[in-house]
Write a protein that holds these residues in place. Structure first.
Motif: not given
Length: 197
Positions: A107-130
């Motif tokens: 069996e394998v163990g591992g580790f959990f990163q609680h703060d990991s995640g994702f940005v809900n809209d990459a296109t909107l994020a790029a628009h925000n930066l522009v």
């Protein structure tokens, strides 16, 4: 996707610093984009131990940077994530391989990163930066093809575009994504890189 486990310390630093910007996105931008703002969704990330994971190196980088994580055992994985089977199967092979159906070898163990995640809209994020950049005086030349990298001695000083225009800047950033290797080739800097694209 935002995660913090990398073999390279600089990549872990970049991810951790980026996370700080994503959770304070509006503050980071300094403007309110009329199109709305991208949102960071904290989901957490379970990283399973495996042959390709350099656990001690990656966790060492996270410890150095103060990035929180939690080690988990196979039993804890089963309790928290009942849809997952922490059986150690491998090495990876194609379905045609005679070992594809071999029984698990533990069996394998591992580790959990609680703060990991994702940005809900990459296109909107790029628009925000522009939008934020434009509010600070940046000008964009959309769909302009770079045909040469200009130099002032050994220092990169700008780029030449297909329409013949030269664009000069005190700093030139290669943000060409999958095509960055082509720009690096034009710049003649591939020999300086230890990581290719």
């Amino acid at each position: 996707m935002v995660r913090f486990n990398y073999d390279n310390l600089q990549e872990a630093v970049l991810a951790w610093e980026s996370y700080a910007r994503w959770v304070e996105w509006a503050k980071h931008l300094g403007v309110e984009d009329p199109a709305g703002l991208a949102t960071y969704v904290r989901t957490g990330l379970l990283v399973l131990d495996g042959e390709l994971l350099n656990r001690s190196l990656e966790l060492g980088h996270m410890d150095t940077l103060g990035i929180p994580y939690e080690a988990v055992t196979a039993e804890e994985i089963r309790e928290r994530h009942p849809a997952l089977d922490p059986a150690r199967i491998g090495p990876a092979c194609r379905v045609e391989d005679e070992h594809f159906w071999d029984d698990a070898t533990g069996e394998v163990g591992g580790f959990f990163q609680h703060d990991s995640g994702f940005v809900n809209d990459a296109t909107l994020a790029a628009h925000n930066l522009v939008y934020a950049a434009e509010q600070s005086g940046a000008k964009f030349r959309w769909r302009a093809q770079v045909t040469d990298v200009l130099r002032d001695g050994v220092r990169v000083s700008g780029v030449r575009l297909a329409d013949g225009a030269d664009v000069y800047a005190s700093v030139v950033v290669n943000a060409a994504g999958p095509w960055s290797v082509a720009l690096n080739t034009l710049a003649g800097v591939l020999d300086d890189f230890s990581t290719s694209t």
